[in-house]
Each structure stands twice: as C-alpha cells, then as structure tokens.
Design a protein around this motif. Sequence first.
Motif, PDB file in Angstrom:
ATOM      1  N   ARG A 136     -27.424   4.324  14.430  1.00  0.00           N
ATOM      2  CA  ARG A 136     -26.866   5.184  13.486  1.00  0.00           C
ATOM      3  C   ARG A 136     -25.421   5.373  13.700  1.00  0.00           C
ATOM      4  N   TRP A 137     -24.779   5.501  12.661  1.00  0.00           N
ATOM      5  CA  TRP A 137     -23.233   5.678  12.516  1.00  0.00           C
ATOM      6  C   TRP A 137     -22.963   6.994  12.091  1.00  0.00           C
ATOM      7  N   ARG A 138     -21.712   7.822  12.781  1.00  0.00           N
ATOM      8  CA  ARG A 138     -21.270   8.976  12.492  1.00  0.00           C
ATOM      9  C   ARG A 138     -19.764   8.889  11.952  1.00  0.00           C
ATOM     10  N   SER A 139     -19.455   9.389  10.646  1.00  0.00           N
ATOM     11  CA  SER A 139     -18.102   9.427  10.374  1.00  0.00           C
ATOM     12  C   SER A 139     -17.496  10.524  10.941  1.00  0.00           C
ATOM     13  N   GLY A 140     -15.994  10.301  11.222  1.00  0.00           N
ATOM     14  CA  GLY A 140     -15.265  11.501  11.620  1.00  0.00           C
ATOM     15  C   GLY A 140     -13.937  11.155  12.039  1.00  0.00           C
ATOM     16  N   ALA A 141     -13.115  12.034  12.531  1.00  0.00           N
ATOM     17  CA  ALA A 141     -11.653  11.745  12.682  1.00  0.00           C
ATOM     18  C   ALA A 141     -11.504  10.119  13.243  1.00  0.00           C
ATOM     19  N   LEU A 142     -12.199   9.872  13.955  1.00  0.00           N
ATOM     20  CA  LEU A 142     -11.954   8.548  14.770  1.00  0.00           C
ATOM     21  C   LEU A 142     -12.852   7.228  13.917  1.00  0.00           C
ATOM     22  N   GLY A 143     -13.312   7.281  12.762  1.00  0.00           N
ATOM     23  CA  GLY A 143     -13.403   6.533  11.921  1.00  0.00           C
ATOM     24  C   GLY A 143     -15.331   6.584  12.375  1.00  0.00           C
ATOM     25  N   GLU A 144     -16.058   5.482  12.079  1.00  0.00           N
ATOM     26  CA  GLU A 144     -17.462   5.442  12.190  1.00  0.00           C
ATOM     27  C   GLU A 144     -17.678   4.844  13.715  1.00  0.00           C
ATOM     28  N   ARG A 145     -18.736   5.834  14.262  1.00  0.00           N
ATOM     29  CA  ARG A 145     -18.847   5.430  15.572  1.00  0.00           C
ATOM     30  C   ARG A 145     -20.417   5.321  15.602  1.00  0.00           C
ATOM     31  N   PRO A 146     -21.284   4.691  16.646  1.00  0.00           N
ATOM     32  CA  PRO A 146     -22.569   4.669  16.828  1.00  0.00           C
ATOM     33  C   PRO A 146     -23.169   5.947  17.034  1.00  0.00           C
ATOM     34  N   ALA A 187     -34.355  -6.681   1.125  1.00  0.00           N
ATOM     35  CA  ALA A 187     -33.383  -5.376   1.327  1.00  0.00           C
ATOM     36  C   ALA A 187     -32.326  -5.326   2.191  1.00  0.00           C
ATOM     37  N   ALA A 188     -32.687  -6.079   3.380  1.00  0.00           N
ATOM     38  CA  ALA A 188     -31.748  -5.884   4.536  1.00  0.00           C
ATOM     39  C   ALA A 188     -30.659  -6.710   4.293  1.00  0.00           C
ATOM     40  N   ARG A 189     -30.947  -7.942   3.419  1.00  0.00           N
ATOM     41  CA  ARG A 189     -29.921  -8.742   3.093  1.00  0.00           C
ATOM     42  C   ARG A 189     -28.922  -8.226   2.200  1.00  0.00           C
ATOM     43  N   LEU A 190     -29.355  -7.445   1.287  1.00  0.00           N
ATOM     44  CA  LEU A 190     -28.757  -6.855   0.275  1.00  0.00           C
ATOM     45  C   LEU A 190     -27.865  -5.698   0.915  1.00  0.00           C
ATOM     46  N   LEU A 191     -28.380  -4.946   1.753  1.00  0.00           N
ATOM     47  CA  LEU A 191     -27.821  -3.958   2.569  1.00  0.00           C
ATOM     48  C   LEU A 191     -26.718  -4.376   3.594  1.00  0.00           C
ATOM     49  N   GLY A 192     -26.748  -5.865   3.948  1.00  0.00           N
ATOM     50  CA  GLY A 192     -25.741  -6.249   4.984  1.00  0.00           C
ATOM     51  C   GLY A 192     -26.506  -5.835   6.438  1.00  0.00           C
ATOM     52  N   VAL A 193     -27.672  -5.631   6.855  1.00  0.00           N
ATOM     53  CA  VAL A 193     -28.333  -5.378   7.944  1.00  0.00           C
ATOM     54  C   VAL A 193     -29.366  -6.138   8.269  1.00  0.00           C
ATOM     55  N   ARG A 199     -36.447   6.810  11.961  1.00  0.00           N
ATOM     56  CA  ARG A 199     -36.266   6.727  13.386  1.00  0.00           C
ATOM     57  C   ARG A 199     -34.631   6.438  13.392  1.00  0.00           C
ATOM     58  N   THR A 200     -33.897   6.076  12.309  1.00  0.00           N
ATOM     59  CA  THR A 200     -32.546   5.935  12.266  1.00  0.00           C
ATOM     60  C   THR A 200     -31.938   6.500  10.989  1.00  0.00           C
ATOM     61  N   GLY A 201     -30.598   6.954  10.813  1.00  0.00           N
ATOM     62  CA  GLY A 201     -30.332   7.357   9.557  1.00  0.00           C
ATOM     63  C   GLY A 201     -29.542   6.361   8.853  1.00  0.00           C
ATOM     64  N   ILE A 202     -29.036   6.530   7.864  1.00  0.00           N
ATOM     65  CA  ILE A 202     -28.068   5.604   6.854  1.00  0.00           C
ATOM     66  C   ILE A 202     -26.844   6.256   6.554  1.00  0.00           C
ATOM     67  N   THR A 203     -25.659   5.463   6.818  1.00  0.00           N
ATOM     68  CA  THR A 203     -24.527   6.021   6.420  1.00  0.00           C
ATOM     69  C   THR A 203     -24.317   6.164   4.954  1.00  0.00           C
ATOM     70  N   ASN A 204     -23.442   7.045   4.532  1.00  0.00           N
ATOM     71  CA  ASN A 204     -23.172   7.134   2.985  1.00  0.00           C
ATOM     72  C   ASN A 204     -22.715   5.927   2.315  1.00  0.00           C
ATOM     73  N   ARG A 205     -21.933   5.212   3.214  1.00  0.00           N
ATOM     74  CA  ARG A 205     -21.265   3.870   2.624  1.00  0.00           C
ATOM     75  C   ARG A 205     -22.559   2.997   2.577  1.00  0.00           C
ATOM     76  N   ARG A 206     -23.340   2.795   3.435  1.00  0.00           N
ATOM     77  CA  ARG A 206     -24.372   1.913   3.104  1.00  0.00           C
ATOM     78  C   ARG A 206     -25.444   2.310   2.423  1.00  0.00           C
ATOM     79  N   PHE A 207     -25.704   3.559   2.183  1.00  0.00           N
ATOM     80  CA  PHE A 207     -26.519   4.181   1.151  1.00  0.00           C
ATOM     81  C   PHE A 207     -26.042   3.855  -0.277  1.00  0.00           C
ATOM     82  N   GLY A 208     -24.849   3.951  -0.264  1.00  0.00           N
ATOM     83  CA  GLY A 208     -24.029   3.634  -1.645  1.00  0.00           C
ATOM     84  C   GLY A 208     -24.312   2.163  -2.105  1.00  0.00           C
ATOM     85  N   ASN A 209     -24.743   0.997  -1.205  1.00  0.00           N
ATOM     86  CA  ASN A 209     -25.145  -0.126  -1.372  1.00  0.00           C
ATOM     87  C   ASN A 209     -26.679  -0.389  -1.927  1.00  0.00           C
TER      88      ASN A 209
END
Length: 83
Positions: free
Chosen positions: A2-12, A44-50, A62-72
Amino acid sequence: MRWRSGALGERPMAQRSTPTGRQRRLATELRRIREHAAIPVGEAARLLGVDRTMVSNIEAGRTGITNRRFGNSPACTGAPTRL
C-alpha cells in the motif's frame, strides 16, 4: 504494498493483517465490477500497471489502492470516470 500520500510524496504502507470493514466492502465491489466486465485478473493488472498479486491483494482487502491507481480503474472496467 500500500502507498500513502503525504508531505513526502507517496511512500509504501504495510499490508493489513485484518482488513477494515470499509476496505472489505471496497475490495468486494472492485472484484464484482471486474468480474461483471469479464476482465481476467491478469488483464486488470496490466491495465492498472501492477502485477496480478497486487490485484488479488486489493480484491481480498489485504492491501489498499491509491487514488491515482484507482483513477486508472475505469480503463479496466469500462465504467464512467465521473459519477
């Protein structure tokens, strides 16, 4: 992972051992949409780039999805980009 957006950008973020109720509902809905669109996990994985494991982990909650990836995801499901 999972990735979290914040002041330091996205981090795992670590995987949850027990998904929250909200995460389980989102996971179930994402899987339902993908299956309704008759899109295999690999595609689905190919289209999302994962990789397939990431899609499986997201759909299992088990893991979340980022807004950026969800937008795809409309590219994967054919769903409208705006509701």
